[in-house]
Design a protein around this motif. Structure first.
Motif, mmCIF file in Angstrom:
data_model
loop_
_atom_site.group_PDB
_atom_site.id
_atom_site.type_symbol
_atom_site.label_atom_id
_atom_site.label_comp_id
_atom_site.label_asym_id
_atom_site.label_seq_id
_atom_site.Cartn_x
_atom_site.Cartn_y
_atom_site.Cartn_z
ATOM 1 N N VAL A 37 -0.087 9.275 -14.208
ATOM 2 C CA VAL A 37 0.825 8.180 -14.560
ATOM 3 C C VAL A 37 2.258 8.416 -14.112
ATOM 4 O O VAL A 37 3.026 7.454 -14.000
ATOM 5 N N MET A 38 2.628 9.648 -13.822
ATOM 6 C CA MET A 38 4.015 9.932 -13.447
ATOM 7 C C MET A 38 4.227 10.044 -11.935
ATOM 8 O O MET A 38 5.364 10.040 -11.479
ATOM 9 N N THR A 39 3.149 10.162 -11.184
ATOM 10 C CA THR A 39 3.265 10.264 -9.735
ATOM 11 C C THR A 39 3.240 8.868 -9.136
ATOM 12 O O THR A 39 2.328 8.093 -9.423
ATOM 13 N N PRO A 40 4.218 8.549 -8.301
ATOM 14 C CA PRO A 40 4.185 7.234 -7.648
ATOM 15 C C PRO A 40 2.900 7.084 -6.826
ATOM 16 O O PRO A 40 2.453 8.025 -6.175
ATOM 17 N N ILE A 41 2.321 5.902 -6.877
ATOM 18 C CA ILE A 41 1.033 5.661 -6.212
ATOM 19 C C ILE A 41 1.115 5.947 -4.710
ATOM 20 O O ILE A 41 0.137 6.367 -4.098
ATOM 21 N N GLU A 42 2.286 5.788 -4.118
ATOM 22 C CA GLU A 42 2.447 6.021 -2.679
ATOM 23 C C GLU A 42 2.239 7.485 -2.294
ATOM 24 O O GLU A 42 1.993 7.799 -1.132
ATOM 25 N N GLN A 43 2.368 8.393 -3.258
ATOM 26 C CA GLN A 43 2.217 9.816 -2.961
ATOM 27 C C GLN A 43 0.759 10.274 -2.969
ATOM 28 O O GLN A 43 0.472 11.405 -2.608
ATOM 29 N N PHE A 44 -0.145 9.408 -3.397
ATOM 30 C CA PHE A 44 -1.565 9.739 -3.386
ATOM 31 C C PHE A 44 -2.135 9.452 -1.997
ATOM 32 O O PHE A 44 -1.612 8.613 -1.264
ATOM 33 N N PRO A 45 -3.238 10.124 -1.621
ATOM 34 C CA PRO A 45 -3.907 9.783 -0.357
ATOM 35 C C PRO A 45 -4.346 8.314 -0.369
ATOM 36 O O PRO A 45 -4.560 7.729 -1.440
ATOM 37 N N ALA A 46 -4.513 7.743 0.811
ATOM 38 C CA ALA A 46 -4.830 6.311 0.936
ATOM 39 C C ALA A 46 -6.085 5.921 0.166
ATOM 40 O O ALA A 46 -6.112 4.863 -0.490
ATOM 41 N N ARG A 48 -7.333 7.294 -2.509
ATOM 42 C CA ARG A 48 -7.037 7.331 -3.951
ATOM 43 C C ARG A 48 -6.153 6.148 -4.346
ATOM 44 O O ARG A 48 -6.293 5.622 -5.447
ATOM 45 N N GLN A 49 -5.245 5.756 -3.449
ATOM 46 C CA GLN A 49 -4.398 4.592 -3.731
ATOM 47 C C GLN A 49 -5.257 3.350 -3.920
ATOM 48 O O GLN A 49 -5.037 2.570 -4.852
ATOM 49 N N ALA A 50 -6.235 3.177 -3.051
ATOM 50 C CA ALA A 50 -7.116 2.009 -3.156
ATOM 51 C C ALA A 50 -7.923 2.053 -4.446
ATOM 52 O O ALA A 50 -8.084 1.029 -5.125
ATOM 53 N N LEU A 51 -8.412 3.238 -4.799
ATOM 54 C CA LEU A 51 -9.189 3.384 -6.036
ATOM 55 C C LEU A 51 -8.316 3.079 -7.252
ATOM 56 O O LEU A 51 -8.730 2.346 -8.150
ATOM 57 N N MET A 52 -7.110 3.611 -7.273
ATOM 58 C CA MET A 52 -6.214 3.381 -8.408
ATOM 59 C C MET A 52 -5.829 1.900 -8.523
ATOM 60 O O MET A 52 -5.718 1.372 -9.625
ATOM 61 N N ALA A 53 -5.657 1.247 -7.381
ATOM 62 C CA ALA A 53 -5.323 -0.178 -7.400
ATOM 63 C C ALA A 53 -6.492 -1.019 -7.908
ATOM 64 O O ALA A 53 -6.285 -2.078 -8.513
ATOM 65 N N ALA A 54 -7.713 -0.549 -7.686
ATOM 66 C CA ALA A 54 -8.900 -1.293 -8.114
ATOM 67 C C ALA A 54 -9.217 -1.094 -9.594
ATOM 68 O O ALA A 54 -9.980 -1.870 -10.173
ATOM 69 N N MET A 55 -8.650 -0.070 -10.209
ATOM 70 C CA MET A 55 -8.928 0.205 -11.621
ATOM 71 C C MET A 55 -8.412 -0.923 -12.499
ATOM 72 O O MET A 55 -7.317 -1.440 -12.275
ATOM 73 N N PRO A 56 -9.175 -1.316 -13.519
ATOM 74 C CA PRO A 56 -8.675 -2.326 -14.459
ATOM 75 C C PRO A 56 -7.458 -1.778 -15.222
ATOM 76 O O PRO A 56 -7.343 -0.576 -15.442
ATOM 77 N N ALA A 57 -6.574 -2.662 -15.631
ATOM 78 C CA ALA A 57 -5.338 -2.251 -16.306
ATOM 79 C C ALA A 57 -5.608 -1.481 -17.595
ATOM 80 O O ALA A 57 -4.872 -0.553 -17.935
ATOM 81 N N TRP A 58 -6.671 -1.829 -18.302
ATOM 82 C CA TRP A 58 -6.958 -1.189 -19.586
ATOM 83 C C TRP A 58 -7.390 0.269 -19.430
ATOM 84 O O TRP A 58 -7.338 1.036 -20.393
ATOM 85 N N GLN A 59 -7.805 0.680 -18.251
ATOM 86 C CA GLN A 59 -8.322 2.038 -18.049
ATOM 87 C C GLN A 59 -7.267 3.091 -18.365
ATOM 88 O O GLN A 59 -7.570 4.119 -18.967
ATOM 89 N N THR A 60 -6.019 2.834 -17.992
ATOM 90 C CA THR A 60 -4.953 3.811 -18.255
ATOM 91 C C THR A 60 -4.737 3.989 -19.758
ATOM 92 O O THR A 60 -4.521 5.107 -20.228
#
Length: 144
Positions: A37-46, A48-60
């Motif tokens: 939650v503290m790492t900007p999404i841009e710092q993740f590999p591509a 992982r960025q796509a996977l994190m973007a696909a996650m439903p909001a409630w998952q966090t």
């Protein structure tokens, strides 16, 4: 007649090794959550960025409930408190919910890897073991 398996048993010193193990596992979970939650999404590999973007909001939120209740439950085990049992059950349910998008969200399922599935199985198994350890300790009369 009462079941002898659930009669108070003499306290075992190995309990401390189990309680410390649960604490270490839960601290790893908290570290993973904070890193996520503290790492900007841009710092993740591509990928992982796509996977994190696909996650439903409630998952966090469910992830947060899983790790923070797990940490509180682990501290409860160190204090030998019986309230750690239901708190670790909440953590187990939260862990299952954390990985639920891999089963119910098509985009997440497509982007997930075998490593994600292995991680889910291992984390849920360790959360179950932590809950079982707390319940076992309560049944033996080791928690107050």
């Amino acid at each position: 007649m009462a079941d002898a398996r659930f009669a108070p048993q003499p306290f075992k010193k190995w309990y401390w090794a189990g309680a410390i193990g649960v604490l270490l596992f839960m601290l790893i979970g908290v570290a993973g959550y904070l890193a996520t939650v503290m790492t900007p999404i841009e710092q993740f590999p591509a990928d992982r960025q796509a996977l994190m973007a696909a996650m439903p909001a409630w998952q966090t939120s469910v992830y947060a409930i899983a790790v923070w209740s797990g940490l509180v439950g682990a501290v409860g085990l160190l204090l030998r408190r019986r309230w750690s049992v239901p708190v670790l059950l909440v953590s187990l349910i939260g862990a299952i919910g954390t990985f639920l998008p891999f089963a119910i969200t098509p985009a997440v399922r497509e982007l997930g890897t075998e490593g994600d599935v292995v991680a889910a199985v291992v984390v849920i198994a360790l959360c179950w073991t932590s809950f079982w350890f707390a319940r076992h300790s309560q049944q033996r009369g080791w928690l107050r």
